[in-house]
Design an enzyme around this catalytic site. Structure first.
Site, PDB file in Angstrom:
ATOM      1  CB  ALA A 196      12.606  10.296  11.476  1.00 52.15           C
ATOM      2  N   GLY A 239       8.390   8.336   8.942  1.00 49.18           N
ATOM      3  CA  GLY A 239       9.010   7.034   9.129  1.00 49.18           C
ATOM      4  C   GLY A 239       8.058   5.991   9.676  1.00 49.18           C
ATOM      5  CD  GLU A 271       9.500   6.712   4.889  1.00 46.38           C
ATOM      6  OE1 GLU A 271      10.061   6.984   3.823  1.00 46.38           O
ATOM      7  OE2 GLU A 271       9.856   7.172   6.001  1.00 46.38           O
ATOM      8  CD  GLU A 302       8.518  12.041   5.250  1.00 43.53           C
ATOM      9  OE1 GLU A 302       8.698  10.981   5.846  1.00 43.53           O
ATOM     10  OE2 GLU A 302       7.458  12.297   4.626  1.00 43.53           O
TER      11      GLU A 302
END
Length: 258
Positions: A64, A109, A112, A132
């Site tokens: 992200a 992300g 993911e 993260e």
């Protein structure tokens, strides 16, 4: 049409490329919104039978957008995670099979995003990880849920709690990806797979995806009942008549778009 992704379709296959190479294709709200829009359009397009999702440049998606996230308060961060879940859930739920062609870094992300796809093919140069916890947060686009379902609870805890980045071959060993190929042949292999799937009965492919996704979290008795119902739906389709007739007539089937 889009500022942060590239989209094209040909021969019943959709190609979606996250296109922020200077930012390593990091996911911000603009990218998430565009991904949601394009996959919504893909689902509605009867000509599309398979999708390839990849990234421009050295990264699939390197995570992200931390510069954007750092400016958000808790409520705003929550809204971004809700949007991220909407995108991942949409990709996972659409009836068209989605192939992740992981060309480089698939971190946070990006990892993911790849896990929301149905099948993952990785370049030998690809790297995977959920970093993260090193940033004071946890995976928020479904990583704490999809990763253990793919690699097991213990391995998921290991990867998330250590934030370790692993190479493609290790990702293959633990079941995070289905295939590893040389970097120069990644898109060729992804296209070959997409064309193979696109040549099959569209109703059957869509029904199989639904049966697997929905039945996975059911108990075996409920899942078996669900399979019977989805089988029945496919059995009553024109695809079934064409597929079986072609088999008996020793010819290639000619399936219609949905």
């Amino acid at each position: 049409m889009y500022e942060n992704i590239k989209y094209e379709s040909r021969d019943n296959i959709a190609y979606v490329t996250v296109n922020r190479p200077k930012a390593m294709n990091a996911l911000n709200m603009d990218v998430l919104n565009e991904l949601y829009d394009v996959f919504t359009a893909i689902e509605a397009d009867a000509d599309i039978r398979a999708v390839i999702l990849t990234g421009e440049g050295r990264a699939f998606v390197a995570g992200a957008d931390i510069a954007q996230m750092n400016q958000l308060n808790a409520l705003e961060g929550r809204q971004m995670m809700i949007m991220g879940h909407k995108v991942m859930n949409l990709i996972e739920a659409i009836e068209k099979p989605v192939i992740a062609a992981v060309n480089g870094f698939a971190l946070g992300g990006g990892c993911e995003l790849s896990m929301a796809c149905d099948i993952r093919i990785a370049s030998e140069k690809a790297k995977f990880g959920q970093p993260e916890v090193g940033l004071g947060i946890i995976p928020g686009f479904g990583g704490t849920q999809r990763l253990p379902r793919l690699v097991g609870k213990g391995m998921a805890k290991y990867l998330i709690m250590t934030a370790e980045m692993i190479p493609a071959e290790e990702a293959y060993r633990i079941g995070l990806v289905e295939k590893v190929v040389p970097a120069e042949s990644l898109m060729e292999e992804a296209e070959k797979l997409a064309k193979t799937i696109a040549s099959k009965a569209p109703v059957a492919v869509a029904t199989a995806k639904t049966a697997i996704n929905n039945g996975f979290d059911m108990d075996m008795k409920s899942a078996s009942k669900f399979e019977i119902e989805t089988f029945t739906a496919a059995f009553g389709s024109e695809d079934k008549s064409e597929g079986m007739s072609a088999f008996l007539e020793k010819r290639a089937p000619e399936f219609k778009n949905r």
